[in-house]
Motif scaffolding. Structure first.
Motif, mmCIF file in Angstrom:
data_model
loop_
_atom_site.group_PDB
_atom_site.id
_atom_site.type_symbol
_atom_site.label_atom_id
_atom_site.label_comp_id
_atom_site.label_asym_id
_atom_site.label_seq_id
_atom_site.Cartn_x
_atom_site.Cartn_y
_atom_site.Cartn_z
ATOM 1 N N GLU A 1 0.816 -1.210 0.000
ATOM 2 C CA GLU A 1 0.000 0.000 0.000
ATOM 3 C C GLU A 1 0.852 1.262 0.000
ATOM 4 O OE1 GLU A 1 -0.011 -2.299 2.391
ATOM 5 O OE2 GLU A 1 -0.093 -1.440 4.399
ATOM 6 N N TYR A 2 2.131 1.144 0.312
ATOM 7 C CA TYR A 2 2.994 2.318 0.286
ATOM 8 C C TYR A 2 3.349 2.743 -1.127
ATOM 9 C CZ TYR A 2 3.569 1.989 5.305
ATOM 10 O OH TYR A 2 3.335 1.963 6.656
ATOM 11 N N LEU A 3 2.926 1.957 -2.135
ATOM 12 C CA LEU A 3 3.184 2.334 -3.518
ATOM 13 C C LEU A 3 2.287 3.471 -3.964
ATOM 14 C CD1 LEU A 3 3.629 -1.155 -5.199
ATOM 15 C CD2 LEU A 3 5.384 0.387 -4.359
ATOM 16 N N VAL A 4 1.220 3.740 -3.241
ATOM 17 C CA VAL A 4 0.358 4.885 -3.548
ATOM 18 C C VAL A 4 0.208 5.717 -2.295
ATOM 19 C CG1 VAL A 4 -0.922 3.718 -5.370
ATOM 20 C CG2 VAL A 4 -1.726 3.554 -3.032
ATOM 21 N N SER A 5 -0.094 6.979 -2.497
ATOM 22 C CA SER A 5 -0.226 7.880 -1.361
ATOM 23 C C SER A 5 -1.461 7.528 -0.542
ATOM 24 C CB SER A 5 -0.344 9.324 -1.855
ATOM 25 O OG SER A 5 -0.543 10.195 -0.770
ATOM 26 N N PRO A 6 -1.323 7.381 0.774
ATOM 27 C CA PRO A 6 -2.488 7.124 1.601
ATOM 28 C C PRO A 6 -3.354 8.378 1.691
ATOM 29 C CG PRO A 6 -0.573 7.533 2.984
ATOM 30 C CD PRO A 6 -0.089 7.519 1.550
ATOM 31 N N ASP A 7 -4.596 8.193 2.103
ATOM 32 C CA ASP A 7 -5.444 9.355 2.327
ATOM 33 C C ASP A 7 -4.791 10.233 3.378
ATOM 34 O OD1 ASP A 7 -7.334 8.515 0.546
ATOM 35 O OD2 ASP A 7 -8.480 7.396 2.044
ATOM 36 N N PRO A 8 -4.589 11.518 3.098
ATOM 37 C CA PRO A 8 -3.882 12.368 4.062
ATOM 38 C C PRO A 8 -4.678 12.517 5.349
ATOM 39 C CG PRO A 8 -4.827 13.672 2.280
ATOM 40 C CD PRO A 8 -4.995 12.239 1.896
ATOM 41 N N GLY B 1 -0.271 14.465 -3.314
ATOM 42 C CA GLY B 1 0.983 13.805 -3.646
ATOM 43 C C GLY B 1 0.839 12.336 -3.972
ATOM 44 N N THR B 2 1.799 11.840 -4.754
ATOM 45 C CA THR B 2 1.918 10.422 -5.090
ATOM 46 C C THR B 2 3.387 10.038 -4.964
ATOM 47 O OG1 THR B 2 0.069 10.540 -6.646
ATOM 48 C CG2 THR B 2 1.548 8.659 -6.870
ATOM 49 N N PHE B 3 3.637 8.868 -4.414
ATOM 50 C CA PHE B 3 4.998 8.382 -4.210
ATOM 51 C C PHE B 3 5.109 6.982 -4.795
ATOM 52 C CE2 PHE B 3 7.959 6.071 -1.205
ATOM 53 C CZ PHE B 3 9.123 6.671 -1.643
ATOM 54 N N PHE B 4 6.197 6.735 -5.525
ATOM 55 C CA PHE B 4 6.463 5.404 -6.072
ATOM 56 C C PHE B 4 7.924 5.057 -5.787
ATOM 57 C CE2 PHE B 4 6.264 2.544 -10.096
ATOM 58 C CZ PHE B 4 5.951 1.446 -9.312
ATOM 59 N N PRO B 5 8.166 4.169 -4.819
ATOM 60 C CA PRO B 5 9.545 3.841 -4.445
ATOM 61 C C PRO B 5 10.200 2.873 -5.413
ATOM 62 C CG PRO B 5 8.027 2.565 -3.118
ATOM 63 C CD PRO B 5 7.179 3.484 -3.973
ATOM 64 N N LYS B 6 11.521 2.887 -5.440
ATOM 65 C CA LYS B 6 12.264 1.884 -6.198
ATOM 66 C C LYS B 6 12.056 0.512 -5.536
ATOM 67 C CE LYS B 6 15.951 5.172 -7.274
ATOM 68 N NZ LYS B 6 17.327 5.584 -6.908
ATOM 69 N N PRO B 7 11.906 -0.541 -6.325
ATOM 70 C CA PRO B 7 11.706 -1.872 -5.737
ATOM 71 C C PRO B 7 12.871 -2.327 -4.860
ATOM 72 C CG PRO B 7 11.102 -1.878 -8.063
ATOM 73 C CD PRO B 7 11.750 -0.548 -7.793
ATOM 74 N N CYS C 1 10.428 8.242 -6.588
ATOM 75 C CA CYS C 1 9.930 9.474 -7.201
ATOM 76 C C CYS C 1 8.656 9.929 -6.502
ATOM 77 C CB CYS C 1 9.629 9.247 -8.684
ATOM 78 S SG CYS C 1 11.084 8.944 -9.710
ATOM 79 N N ALA C 2 8.483 11.244 -6.426
ATOM 80 C CA ALA C 2 7.271 11.824 -5.852
ATOM 81 C C ALA C 2 6.767 12.924 -6.775
ATOM 82 C CB ALA C 2 7.530 12.376 -4.456
ATOM 83 N N LEU C 3 5.451 13.020 -6.888
ATOM 84 C CA LEU C 3 4.823 14.032 -7.723
ATOM 85 C C LEU C 3 3.728 14.710 -6.907
ATOM 86 C CD1 LEU C 3 3.744 13.445 -11.436
ATOM 87 C CD2 LEU C 3 2.630 15.096 -9.959
ATOM 88 N N PHE C 4 3.793 16.028 -6.808
ATOM 89 C CA PHE C 4 2.808 16.824 -6.076
ATOM 90 C C PHE C 4 2.201 17.864 -7.011
ATOM 91 C CE2 PHE C 4 5.808 15.428 -2.828
ATOM 92 C CZ PHE C 4 4.998 15.087 -1.759
#
Length: 365
Positions: A26-33, A148-154, A170-173
């Motif tokens: 679930e950390y591959l997508v941003s949780p509800d803030p 925001g959205t976060f996608f970590p390296k595997p 990478c993060a995109l806001f």
């Protein structure tokens, strides 16, 4: 940390630890803030500067006006691209031999990063090497109005460092009062049909003022000499994904990233000659409009001094115009010990551009 810092971070989410990052998809997508009270950007900037009061002041950088036509009927879209330097890598792997250890302390370095972001107030923020997303950037930036959205390296190299804060990625806001999210894709890049450790995020946004749509993407390609063909393959995979997402360039596109590639590399040439009709925004700062800056990263490691142009903001030249671009730091400002430093928190310079839609983008959209 002083009282100001304690007040500033009192509402932050708990630090994400490495075991949580590796075991929970679930950390591959941003949780509800979490519901947090909004922050006034000026107050946050003051808090950051209070923490940094013993450090030298920020370097002065100016925007270069690149407008060649009449003003747009809508406010420009300010995009910031920045490899912020993962904390675990800065302290544990990158061997910045001329950078004092004290300059890398996270308690202060995060305030330098935030100060840079707050100074330029981007509408869209594209970051690489983010390893403090959940405990710093997502909680704070969400209170400033960003989604925001976060996608970590595997297989993030940060996880090899003792006392790490989880994987980098990478993060995109984007500012929610300016844009509506239409769709989002997390892309694990492939090379020669193999899944790699590099990732990208691509999101289609709709401007609330103009109802115009565009795609914004952020990526970080494989580093190091000897991996040129690998980067080239990753770039081709990303271009193919973006071709599909933009419906064959019908949707305007902005691509930000640390490509780990000089303009002489094949991956750069792929982007420059793509059917997506892309141009590199920072070429427009050169006298002829055809040359990239002399550097976007400058550091000294045990292996020697590294001065390279690796970071880019690509854009659809048929649909978008660059209104202005933030000039780079001079060699004098950077100083003989190079980056990072007490003055600047990363070994990469931030790139910032103001974009506007062309009024008649070749009949598209």
């Amino acid at each position: 940390m002083g009282n100001g810092t304690s007040r500033l971070y009192s509402a932050l989410a708990k630090t994400l630890n490495s075991s949580a990052a590796s075991q929970h998809p679930e950390y591959l997508v941003s949780p509800d803030p979490e519901h947090l009270e909004p922050i006034d950007p000026k107050e946050l900037l003051e808090e950051c500067r209070a923490v940094l009061h013993t450090r030298p002041p920020r370097f002065q950088r100016d925007f270069v006006d690149l407008r060649t036509d009449c003003p747009s009927s809508h406010p420009p879209i300010r995009v910031m691209q920045w490899n912020i330097l993962a904390q675990a890598l800065g302290e544990g792997k990158d061997n910045f031999v001329q950078c004092p250890v004290e300059a890398l302390k996270w308690e202060e370095r995060k305030c330098l990063i935030l100060e840079e972001i707050l100074a330029y107030q981007p509408d869209i923020l594209c970051l690489q090497e983010v390893d403090h997303y959940f405990d710093t950037f997502q909680p704070l930036l969400s209170r400033l109005g960003y989604q925001g959205t976060f996608f970590p390296k595997p297989w993030s190299p940060c996880l090899d460092v003792e006392h790490n804060n989880g994987p980098d990625g990478c993060a995109l806001f984007f500012l929610q009062n300016r844009f509506k999210l239409v769709n989002s894709a997390n892309i694990r890049l492939t090379a020669m049909t193999l899944k790699t450790n590099q990732v990208a995020i691509a999101q289609t946004l709709e401007c609330k003022e103009s109802s115009r749509q565009f795609c914004i993407a952020v990526t970080h390609l494989k580093a190091r000499t000897g991996w040129e063909r690998f980067r080239s393959a990753q770039g081709c995979d990303l271009l193919q994904n973006l071709q599909n997402i933009t419906q064959g360039a019908k949707i305007p596109l902005i691509v930000c990233g640390d490509f780990n590639a000089e303009p002489t590399e094949e991956v750069y040439k792929h982007f420059a000659s793509s059917s997506l009709n892309l141009n590199s925004a920072y070429k427009l700062l050169s006298a002829d409009g055809q040359s990239e800056p002399p550097y976007t990263t400058w550091k000294i490691r045990t292996s020697g001094e590294c001065r390279h142009t690796l970071d880019y903001i690509w854009y659809s030249k048929h649909a978008l115009s660059v209104r202005s671009a933030l000039d780079l730091l001079t060699e004098e400002q950077i100083g003989p010990n190079r980056l990072p430093s007490f003055n600047y928190p990363s070994d990469h310079l931030s790139l910032v551009c103001d974009f506007s839609f062309n009024e008649e983008p070749d009949g598209l959209l």
